[in-house]
Write a protein that holds these residues in place. Structure first.
Motif, PDB file in Angstrom:
ATOM      1  N   VAL A   1      47.837  48.512  50.692  1.00  0.00           N
ATOM      2  CA  VAL A   1      48.076  47.138  50.229  1.00  0.00           C
ATOM      3  C   VAL A   1      48.533  47.152  48.777  1.00  0.00           C
ATOM      4  O   VAL A   1      49.501  46.479  48.410  1.00  0.00           O
ATOM      5  N   ALA A   2      47.854  47.939  47.936  1.00  0.00           N
ATOM      6  CA  ALA A   2      48.180  47.985  46.504  1.00  0.00           C
ATOM      7  C   ALA A   2      49.595  48.482  46.259  1.00  0.00           C
ATOM      8  O   ALA A   2      50.285  47.985  45.357  1.00  0.00           O
ATOM      9  N   SER A   3      50.050  49.442  47.075  1.00  0.00           N
ATOM     10  CA  SER A   3      51.410  49.961  46.873  1.00  0.00           C
ATOM     11  C   SER A   3      52.454  48.915  47.274  1.00  0.00           C
ATOM     12  O   SER A   3      53.546  48.876  46.713  1.00  0.00           O
ATOM     13  N   ALA A   4      52.119  48.058  48.228  1.00  0.00           N
ATOM     14  CA  ALA A   4      53.051  47.006  48.658  1.00  0.00           C
ATOM     15  C   ALA A   4      53.025  45.811  47.707  1.00  0.00           C
ATOM     16  O   ALA A   4      54.054  45.188  47.449  1.00  0.00           O
ATOM     17  N   ASP A   5      51.816  45.486  47.181  1.00  0.00           N
ATOM     18  CA  ASP A   5      51.673  44.322  46.311  1.00  0.00           C
ATOM     19  C   ASP A   5      50.467  44.531  45.398  1.00  0.00           C
ATOM     20  O   ASP A   5      49.339  44.169  45.752  1.00  0.00           O
ATOM     21  N   PRO A   6      50.686  45.119  44.205  1.00  0.00           N
ATOM     22  CA  PRO A   6      49.572  45.426  43.305  1.00  0.00           C
ATOM     23  C   PRO A   6      48.768  44.192  42.875  1.00  0.00           C
ATOM     24  O   PRO A   6      47.599  44.309  42.512  1.00  0.00           O
ATOM     25  N   GLY A   7      49.381  43.017  42.943  1.00  0.00           N
ATOM     26  CA  GLY A   7      48.685  41.789  42.525  1.00  0.00           C
ATOM     27  C   GLY A   7      47.950  41.095  43.656  1.00  0.00           C
ATOM     28  O   GLY A   7      47.456  39.980  43.481  1.00  0.00           O
ATOM     29  N   PHE A   8      47.863  41.718  44.807  1.00  0.00           N
ATOM     30  CA  PHE A   8      47.250  41.079  45.973  1.00  0.00           C
ATOM     31  C   PHE A   8      45.725  41.038  45.796  1.00  0.00           C
ATOM     32  O   PHE A   8      45.065  42.081  45.729  1.00  0.00           O
TER      33      PHE A   8
ATOM     34  N   ASP B   1      42.157  41.297  44.663  1.00  0.00           N
ATOM     35  CA  ASP B   1      41.592  42.237  43.694  1.00  0.00           C
ATOM     36  C   ASP B   1      41.805  43.673  44.153  1.00  0.00           C
ATOM     37  O   ASP B   1      40.995  44.546  43.882  1.00  0.00           O
ATOM     38  N   VAL B   2      42.919  43.921  44.845  1.00  0.00           N
ATOM     39  CA  VAL B   2      43.089  45.196  45.551  1.00  0.00           C
ATOM     40  C   VAL B   2      43.075  46.398  44.613  1.00  0.00           C
ATOM     41  O   VAL B   2      42.521  47.451  44.939  1.00  0.00           O
ATOM     42  N   GLU B   3      43.647  46.266  43.418  1.00  0.00           N
ATOM     43  CA  GLU B   3      43.663  47.409  42.499  1.00  0.00           C
ATOM     44  C   GLU B   3      42.242  47.766  42.068  1.00  0.00           C
ATOM     45  O   GLU B   3      41.900  48.948  41.962  1.00  0.00           O
ATOM     46  N   ALA B   4      41.412  46.754  41.850  1.00  0.00           N
ATOM     47  CA  ALA B   4      40.003  47.011  41.488  1.00  0.00           C
ATOM     48  C   ALA B   4      39.266  47.670  42.649  1.00  0.00           C
ATOM     49  O   ALA B   4      38.431  48.555  42.443  1.00  0.00           O
ATOM     50  N   ARG B   5      39.593  47.222  43.877  1.00  0.00           N
ATOM     51  CA  ARG B   5      38.934  47.814  45.061  1.00  0.00           C
ATOM     52  C   ARG B   5      39.312  49.293  45.199  1.00  0.00           C
ATOM     53  O   ARG B   5      38.471  50.134  45.506  1.00  0.00           O
TER      54      ARG B   5
ATOM     55  N   GLY C   1      40.272  51.264  42.737  1.00  0.00           N
ATOM     56  CA  GLY C   1      39.623  51.944  41.622  1.00  0.00           C
ATOM     57  C   GLY C   1      38.147  52.202  41.876  1.00  0.00           C
ATOM     58  O   GLY C   1      37.636  53.283  41.559  1.00  0.00           O
ATOM     59  N   ALA C   2      37.475  51.226  42.476  1.00  0.00           N
ATOM     60  CA  ALA C   2      36.034  51.359  42.741  1.00  0.00           C
ATOM     61  C   ALA C   2      35.749  52.461  43.759  1.00  0.00           C
ATOM     62  O   ALA C   2      34.676  53.058  43.744  1.00  0.00           O
ATOM     63  N   LEU C   3      36.713  52.708  44.615  1.00  0.00           N
ATOM     64  CA  LEU C   3      36.531  53.745  45.638  1.00  0.00           C
ATOM     65  C   LEU C   3      37.028  55.109  45.182  1.00  0.00           C
ATOM     66  O   LEU C   3      37.019  56.069  45.941  1.00  0.00           O
ATOM     67  N   GLY C   4      37.492  55.170  43.927  1.00  0.00           N
ATOM     68  CA  GLY C   4      37.919  56.466  43.375  1.00  0.00           C
ATOM     69  C   GLY C   4      39.252  56.870  43.904  1.00  0.00           C
ATOM     70  O   GLY C   4      39.565  58.014  44.095  1.00  0.00           O
TER      71      GLY C   4
END
Length: 198
Positions: free
Chosen positions: A180-187, A189-193, A195-198
């Motif tokens: 999801v983040a690679s398709a839409d980084p602003g979707f 809180d996907v970038e935080a999710r 990051g939280a998973l390492g």
């Protein structure tokens, strides 16, 4: 669709347009204040019941939203708002009603966007009841690999990643959140999710 307002005075039609515009701009409290009197004055106007119900839904007023959306469904026979209605029932813990709405939606086979929303809500209701494996299976069935990730695909993939995280399958959750983040980084809180998973 405001066709059922042809007998409305011009002022009411103008108010409905104003409420629709406020809703579109995500000014839900303003939309509610404008549409509520219309719903009281014209309970048989399905477009008014629909907008009033969706506005209450966006405000988290589950029980009154469900009443309005049930009225809309009864008046029109449409399943278009079944996902929102089912989500109200999910929030109220009325899981059997949420499941029945999903069954009705599946049988009606509406457009892909409505089906995707219905599937996300149905999976969420299963997960709320601790039925994570069933929830994951339901979303996996509707989330076939595709080159072009439309909004519905992003929403289903995000919801599926969340379910995998809840189920303890962190590598799969990370993989899906990253997609999801690679398709839409602003979707969401996907970038935080991710990051939280390492």
């Amino acid at each position: 669709d405001h066709r059922d307002l042809h007998s409305f005075p011009t002022r009411r039609s103008s108010d409905l347009r104003q409420a629709s515009e406020a809703f579109r701009r995500e000014r839900y409290e303003e939309a509610r204040r404008t549409v509520r009197p219309l719903a009281e004055q014209a309970p048989s106007a399905s477009s008014v019941r629909e907008l009033h119900g969706l506005t209450l839904y966006r405000l988290g007023r589950w029980a009154p939203a469900a009443r309005e959306l049930e009225a809309y469904r009864a008046q029109t026979g449409s399943v278009e708002q079944n996902p929102a209605l089912a989500d109200c029932y999910r929030a109220l813990g009325r899981y059997a009603e949420a499941e029945a709405l999903w069954d009705e939606l599946r049988a009606a086979r509406p457009g892909a966007e409505v089906m995707a929303e219905g599937r996300i809500v149905a999976a969420g209701a299963l997960a709320d009841q601790g039925r994570l494996d069933e929830a994951i299976r339901l979303l996996e069935q509707g989330n076939r690999a595709t080159r072009t990730l439309r909004l519905r695909h992003l929403r289903m993939t995000y919801a599926l990643a969340d379910l995998y995280e809840r189920a303890g399958d962190l590598p799969r959750a990370r993989e899906l959140f990253a997609r999801v983040a690679s398709a839409d980084p602003g979707f969401f809180d996907v970038e935080a999710r991710v990051g939280a998973l390492g």
